[in-house]
Design a protein around this motif. Structure first.
Motif, PDB file in Angstrom:
ATOM      1  N   ALA A 453      53.950   3.707  43.274  1.00  0.00           N
ATOM      2  CA  ALA A 453      53.591   2.600  42.617  1.00  0.00           C
ATOM      3  C   ALA A 453      53.234   0.929  43.036  1.00  0.00           C
ATOM      4  O   ALA A 453      52.611   0.276  42.107  1.00  0.00           O
ATOM      5  CB  ALA A 453      55.156   1.976  42.117  1.00  0.00           C
ATOM      6  N   ARG A 456      49.653   1.383  42.723  1.00  0.00           N
ATOM      7  CA  ARG A 456      48.774   0.708  40.786  1.00  0.00           C
ATOM      8  C   ARG A 456      49.715  -0.671  40.591  1.00  0.00           C
ATOM      9  O   ARG A 456      48.192  -1.488  39.965  1.00  0.00           O
ATOM     10  CB  ARG A 456      50.076   1.751  40.586  1.00  0.00           C
ATOM     11  CG  ARG A 456      50.036   3.513  40.085  1.00  0.00           C
ATOM     12  CD  ARG A 456      50.362   3.604  39.216  1.00  0.00           C
ATOM     13  NE  ARG A 456      50.072   5.461  39.614  1.00  0.00           N
ATOM     14  CZ  ARG A 456      49.614   5.885  39.396  1.00  0.00           C
ATOM     15  NH1 ARG A 456      47.974   5.903  38.556  1.00  0.00           N
ATOM     16  NH2 ARG A 456      49.293   7.614  39.609  1.00  0.00           N
ATOM     17  N   ASP A 457      50.475  -1.279  41.189  1.00  0.00           N
ATOM     18  CA  ASP A 457      50.677  -2.822  40.976  1.00  0.00           C
ATOM     19  C   ASP A 457      49.118  -4.032  41.339  1.00  0.00           C
ATOM     20  O   ASP A 457      48.573  -4.589  40.698  1.00  0.00           O
ATOM     21  CB  ASP A 457      52.138  -3.422  41.526  1.00  0.00           C
ATOM     22  CG  ASP A 457      52.225  -4.693  41.172  1.00  0.00           C
ATOM     23  OD1 ASP A 457      50.910  -5.448  41.439  1.00  0.00           O
ATOM     24  OD2 ASP A 457      53.493  -5.352  41.037  1.00  0.00           O
ATOM     25  N   SER A 460      46.169  -2.752  39.391  1.00  0.00           N
ATOM     26  CA  SER A 460      45.901  -3.414  37.947  1.00  0.00           C
ATOM     27  C   SER A 460      45.627  -4.596  37.648  1.00  0.00           C
ATOM     28  O   SER A 460      45.318  -4.849  37.320  1.00  0.00           O
ATOM     29  CB  SER A 460      46.941  -2.870  37.081  1.00  0.00           C
ATOM     30  OG  SER A 460      47.578  -2.900  36.077  1.00  0.00           O
ATOM     31  N   ASP A 482      51.568  -0.396  33.608  1.00  0.00           N
ATOM     32  CA  ASP A 482      52.203   0.218  32.930  1.00  0.00           C
ATOM     33  C   ASP A 482      53.182   0.278  32.035  1.00  0.00           C
ATOM     34  O   ASP A 482      53.989   0.284  31.578  1.00  0.00           O
ATOM     35  CB  ASP A 482      53.096   1.005  34.163  1.00  0.00           C
ATOM     36  CG  ASP A 482      52.247   2.200  35.050  1.00  0.00           C
ATOM     37  OD1 ASP A 482      51.452   2.739  33.904  1.00  0.00           O
ATOM     38  OD2 ASP A 482      52.130   2.348  36.149  1.00  0.00           O
ATOM     39  N   GLU A 522      54.466  12.247  41.234  1.00  0.00           N
ATOM     40  CA  GLU A 522      53.043  12.132  40.153  1.00  0.00           C
ATOM     41  C   GLU A 522      51.751  12.519  40.811  1.00  0.00           C
ATOM     42  O   GLU A 522      50.435  13.084  40.339  1.00  0.00           O
ATOM     43  CB  GLU A 522      53.032  10.909  39.011  1.00  0.00           C
ATOM     44  CG  GLU A 522      51.995  10.902  38.088  1.00  0.00           C
ATOM     45  CD  GLU A 522      52.009  10.009  37.347  1.00  0.00           C
ATOM     46  OE1 GLU A 522      50.658   9.046  36.152  1.00  0.00           O
ATOM     47  OE2 GLU A 522      52.140   8.691  37.476  1.00  0.00           O
ATOM     48  N   GLU A 543      43.716   3.520  36.876  1.00  0.00           N
ATOM     49  CA  GLU A 543      44.355   2.127  36.315  1.00  0.00           C
ATOM     50  C   GLU A 543      43.356   1.841  35.655  1.00  0.00           C
ATOM     51  O   GLU A 543      43.851   1.341  34.381  1.00  0.00           O
ATOM     52  CB  GLU A 543      44.561   1.533  37.560  1.00  0.00           C
ATOM     53  CG  GLU A 543      45.553   1.398  38.648  1.00  0.00           C
ATOM     54  CD  GLU A 543      47.089   1.854  37.125  1.00  0.00           C
ATOM     55  OE1 GLU A 543      48.004   0.733  36.736  1.00  0.00           O
ATOM     56  OE2 GLU A 543      47.939   3.333  37.630  1.00  0.00           O
ATOM     57  N   LYS A 546      43.908   3.145  32.269  1.00  0.00           N
ATOM     58  CA  LYS A 546      45.068   2.538  31.160  1.00  0.00           C
ATOM     59  C   LYS A 546      44.580   1.106  30.922  1.00  0.00           C
ATOM     60  O   LYS A 546      44.759   0.562  29.255  1.00  0.00           O
ATOM     61  CB  LYS A 546      45.542   2.287  32.105  1.00  0.00           C
ATOM     62  CG  LYS A 546      46.613   3.282  32.861  1.00  0.00           C
ATOM     63  CD  LYS A 546      47.694   3.335  33.879  1.00  0.00           C
ATOM     64  CE  LYS A 546      48.215   4.762  34.609  1.00  0.00           C
ATOM     65  NZ  LYS A 546      49.373   3.945  35.343  1.00  0.00           N
TER      66      LYS A 546
END
Length: 624
Positions: A453, A456-457, A460, A482, A522, A543, A546
């Motif tokens: 996570a 991903r931060d 992104s 997200d 995931e 990412e 998204k």
């Protein structure tokens, strides 16, 4: 027209009010000093390479040596044996400083002036109009920034008309948020806020000026344009000339900045010390030379500011060679985390060391990036955190802090209003020491999560920031994809520093074999598993997808087939490169105005091949 300087086609005519004859004469007078800047940047890169090649950590200067570029002994600087600046009345109380540019991307004059009106009507004690991290560089934004600020300082009728409208809009918002207006007399309110300008760093080159066919200092350009265009009007109004100086790494850099200030004052016939400056402590090497920097900038220096993202990035970059130094999730690296806690403590101790005249300096605390826009629950929780952060800094000795949006001024300023002191200069703290333990504390890691996570931060927001930069929004309200559509999670005002650190941490995780601290269902990753290039590539594509699917509110539709793919190419290449590039901004600047992916990829490849070959950074505007 100046003899040595070359200007981009059309700018002298289109911006004759910015590039005035007086400005051109001052640029020509200071132009020869750019050669020294280039020497300093070469020395900076040589130090970085030597330390990486030899596994050498940054250390304190020899107390018996002279500060390079001065005749001041290091020991004298540390003992306060120098004549520091007198802090002028309009800087004595700077409880809240706001920051942001004086224009918007591709905006007309009226729209750009609104930025200045919001700033000067905000109720902030000072506003740092940004020429650097929060100011886009597309087209002629840097010149629009100077033009708008000049019109506002001169109280041009076009600005006053805009300011009256903006005051009404601000009061309407405040009535709904606070239950009362925040501006009683908009004309009087315009005179409340001290105007400050942040010039671009020594590592950057101007996009509109060249000298002898090569890039020219953005620092000199900004300093001259701001000071020369505004010094008379500010002095007539009894106001100070104040600059923020970013991205200095050493006292030698500070001494060079001092030489620019002295040269500009001499050229304009101003007394020495007329121009005041804050220095942003954004680089780890500065924390080894804080008193030396104060001394090298005497009598111009008034204070330090403790930022967050830039400083984290500098620590990561300085220790990129050390496999044992691996940062955790970015959300864990707060001002109370390990090396950040030591950094803040050294700054406040340096500020409260008296010079030989008993004068202290100011400590301006860090940035509050929150914006009170979102769900009621989200805003309430975020504002409580913002106030708690301000209360911590006030307790620790800061004389004030920064906010990234005008709406935050009246939320955070009451912390200092309740304390009631103009500043905390001279508050008693232990004297600075220069031991191996002090050095180790500036690089101290503490146990904290490192998760998917968190990755991903990092990815992104880095992608979004690169895309925003390439569209001209060098400061942008961002949050990880997200959380798009979740108004309980607020957007944060982010600037260049947030992109820099995110790529530095991702680079660390891959090239140092960082281990995840938690399992992730995931991706199927287990706790203790290494963060690999393959995992990075997967997360990058997820990412990116998204962002492609996001609505126009979060990712402008007109960027999804133009600048967003270029941002992805830069992120991928920067992070995967075995040789770490020092600045994300270099690759972004190189691609300003480019919307063709193949052209961008060629520029990215050229940059990295050149840097790998001999350490040369391509920093000139290729489209001059």
């Amino acid at each position: 027209m100046t003899i040595d300087l070359e200007f981009r086609s059309g700018v002298l005519a289109d911006y004759a009010d910015v590039y005035t004859p007086e400005v051109l004469r001052a640029l020509e007078a200071l132009a020869p000093l750019d050669a020294r800047r280039k020497e300093l940047m070469a020395l900076r890169l040589a130090r970085r390479k030597r330390r990486a090649d030899q596994g050498e950590r940054i250390g304190f200067l020899d107390p018996g040596s002279l500060i390079p570029g001065t005749q001041i002994r290091v020991a004298d600087a540390r003992a306060g044996n120098f004549d520091g600046a007198v802090i002028p009345p309009d800087l004595q109380r700077q409880w809240i400083q706001g920051t942001g540019p004086a224009t918007k991307p591709r905006s007309d004059l009226r729209s750009g002036l609104r930025n200045v009106a919001y700033a000067l009507l905000s109720g902030a004690d000072g506003w740092m109009f940004d020429g650097e991290d929060a100011l886009g560089q597309v087209d002629t934004m840097s010149l629009d920034n100077h033009r708008n600020l000049k019109l506002a300082i001169a109280r041009d009728p076009r600005f006053l008309e805009v300011a009256e409208e903006v005051a009404a809009e601000m009061n309407q918002w405040a009535q709904g948020f606070f239950g009362h207006p925040i501006i009683a007399d908009w004309r009087a309110q315009l005179d409340f806020t001290t105007v400050i300008y942040r010039v671009r760093g020594l590592h950057l080159e101007d996009r509109h000026i060249r000298r002898a066919g090569h890039g020219f200092s953005a620092s000199i350009a900004d300093m001259v344009l701001y000071v020369v265009n505004n010094y008379r009007r500010l002095q007539e109004a009894g106001r100070s000339l104040v600059l923020y100086l970013p991205k200095t790494q050493t006292a030698e850099d500070a001494a060079y900045f001092n030489s620019l200030l002295l040269a500009l004052e001499a050229h304009l016939g101003l007394p020495v010390g007329t121009i005041k400056c804050y220095v942003l402590v954004e680089q780890i090497e500065q924390c080894f030379q804080l008193m030396e920097i104060r001394a090298a900038l005497s009598p111009h220096f008034v204070g330090f500011n403790t930022g967050r993202w830039d400083y984290i990035n500098s620590v990561s970059d300085a220790l990129s060679w050390d496999p044992a130094f691996v940062n955790p999730n970015i959300s864990s690296i707060t001002m109370t985390y390990g090396y950040m806690r030591t950094y803040e403590d050294r700054v406040r101790r340096a500020m409260n060391t008296p010079d030989r005249n008993g004068r202290f300096a100011l400590w301006q605390g860090g940035m509050e990036p929150n914006i009170p826009v979102g769900s009621e629950a989200g805003v309430s929780a975020s504002m409580k955190r913002a106030v708690a952060g301000a209360e911590r800094e006030q307790r620790e000795g800061a004389s004030g802090k920064w906010v990234a949006h005008w709406k935050m001024v009246h939320i955070v300023r009451p912390v200092w209003e309740r304390a009631g002191q103009d500043n905390q200069a001279g508050r008693a703290f232990p004297a600075l020491t220069y031991t191996p333990e002090d050095a180790a504390g500036l690089m101290q890691l503490e146990p904290a999560p490192r998760t998917i996570a968190g990755a991903r931060d990092l990815l992104s927001v880095a992608l979004q920031y690169g895309n925003a930069f390439l569209r001209g929004f060098q400061a942008a309200a961002l949050k990880p994809a997200d959380f798009f559509g979740n108004d309980d999670v607020l957007y944060l005002m982010e600037d260049m520093a947030t992109g820099e650190i995110r790529l530095s941490i991702l680079w660390e995780w891959i090239h140092k074999g960082a281990r995840l601290t938690e399992a992730d269902a995931e991706t199927g990753c287990a706790a203790g598993e290494a963060f690999t290039l393959e995992l990075f590539a997967r997360l990058l594509e997820e990412e990116y997808a998204k962002l492609r699917r996001a609505g126009n509110r979060d990712v402008h539709d007109d960027s999804k087939d133009t600048t967003l793919p270029i941002a992805r190419a830069i992120v991928r290449t920067y992070v995967q490169s075995a040789v770490k590039a020092p600045w994300y901004v270099d690759l972004l600047n190189l691609n300003l105005g480019v919307e063709n992916l193949a052209e961008a990829e060629a520029r990215i490849t050229r940059f990295l091949e050149t840097f790998r070959k001999d350490g040369t950074r391509l920093t000139e505007n290729l489209d001059f």
